[in-house]
Design an enzyme around this catalytic site. Sequence first.
Site, short mmCIF file in Angstrom:
data_model
loop_
_atom_site.label_atom_id
_atom_site.label_comp_id
_atom_site.label_asym_id
_atom_site.label_seq_id
_atom_site.Cartn_x
_atom_site.Cartn_y
_atom_site.Cartn_z
N THR A 28 0.85 -1.20 0.00
CA THR A 28 0.00 0.00 0.00
C THR A 28 0.88 1.24 0.00
OG1 THR A 28 -1.81 -1.11 1.16
CG2 THR A 28 -1.71 1.29 1.35
N GLY A 29 0.41 2.29 -0.67
CA GLY A 29 1.14 3.55 -0.71
C GLY A 29 1.48 3.95 -2.13
N SER A 30 2.05 5.12 -2.29
CA SER A 30 2.27 5.66 -3.63
C SER A 30 3.26 4.84 -4.45
CB SER A 30 2.75 7.11 -3.53
OG SER A 30 3.95 7.20 -2.78
N GLY A 84 6.18 -0.69 -0.33
CA GLY A 84 7.00 0.50 -0.14
C GLY A 84 7.41 0.65 1.32
N ASP A 86 8.36 4.03 4.33
CA ASP A 86 8.52 5.46 4.62
C ASP A 86 9.96 5.78 4.99
OD1 ASP A 86 5.69 6.20 4.33
OD2 ASP A 86 5.41 4.88 6.04
N LYS A 96 7.03 1.90 8.37
CA LYS A 96 5.94 1.81 7.41
C LYS A 96 4.65 2.25 8.10
CE LYS A 96 5.40 -1.74 4.83
NZ LYS A 96 5.01 -0.80 3.76
N GLY A 99 0.59 5.21 4.96
CA GLY A 99 -0.68 5.07 4.26
C GLY A 99 -1.79 4.49 5.13
N GLU A 105 -0.27 -4.82 6.29
CA GLU A 105 1.03 -4.93 5.63
C GLU A 105 1.94 -5.90 6.38
OE1 GLU A 105 1.62 -0.59 3.47
OE2 GLU A 105 2.08 -0.78 5.60
N LYS A 123 14.17 7.92 0.97
CA LYS A 123 13.67 7.13 2.10
C LYS A 123 14.79 6.40 2.86
CE LYS A 123 9.59 8.36 0.80
NZ LYS A 123 8.57 7.43 0.30
#
Length: 231
Positions: A28-30, A84, A86, A96, A99, A105, A123
């Site tokens: 999940t996330g961009s 992904g 952070d 993480k 999001g 996750e 990151k």
Amino acid sequence: MDARQMKIKAAEAALEHVENGMRLGIGTGSTAEEFVRVLAEKVASGFQISGVPTSERTARLCLELGVPLKSLDELPELDLTIDGADEVDGKLRLIKGGGGALLREKIVASASARMIVIADETKVVDVLGAFKLPIEVNPFGQLATRLAIEKVASRLGLTGDIVVRASGDGPFMTDGGHLILDASFGRIPDADALAVELNAIPGVVEHGLFIEMASMAIIAGPEGARTLKAS
């Protein structure tokens, strides 16, 4: 190369590790969403995978783009998760949950034989903590839980605000119906110890420290993608 182009480069490099027929956890996330897009293109050409999404948001994007999905109950053992982060440090410890999907996750990553993290070079950090640490908590007694977290943080020499994540006019709610506390510690010198302490607090459902879960990270920068393994 802008930030989105770097995310796409990382996603494309991660796709090379996905084999036909794999049971695949999808993050999940961009950055994970860029992976879904490149995965969908390959699926459209006949490539076969069974995906398990880590959030309702990811599930919606997969369904929209034609990526076949199963639930984790249908596929309780996965070959690979791609997600992904952070923040990622030199030991592949992660923060993480930006999001809001950290619980799912972590469950999906734990069910996987391998986890590959994809991120852009911004990151990568020497010490975790500049990004706010998400801590998922039960709404019941959340003030008591927050006090317990503050006491743990104090024992470990950590300071900073711990606030309930907001969304619109109210608190952000996770897919599981929980709240998220964002802890602005700045630096977390001993992430392993903090993870153990947070796990022992009854009101904490999960936290965004992913310790010894990632097997490798694919980091994209202006010159392309590189692989990072634990030091």
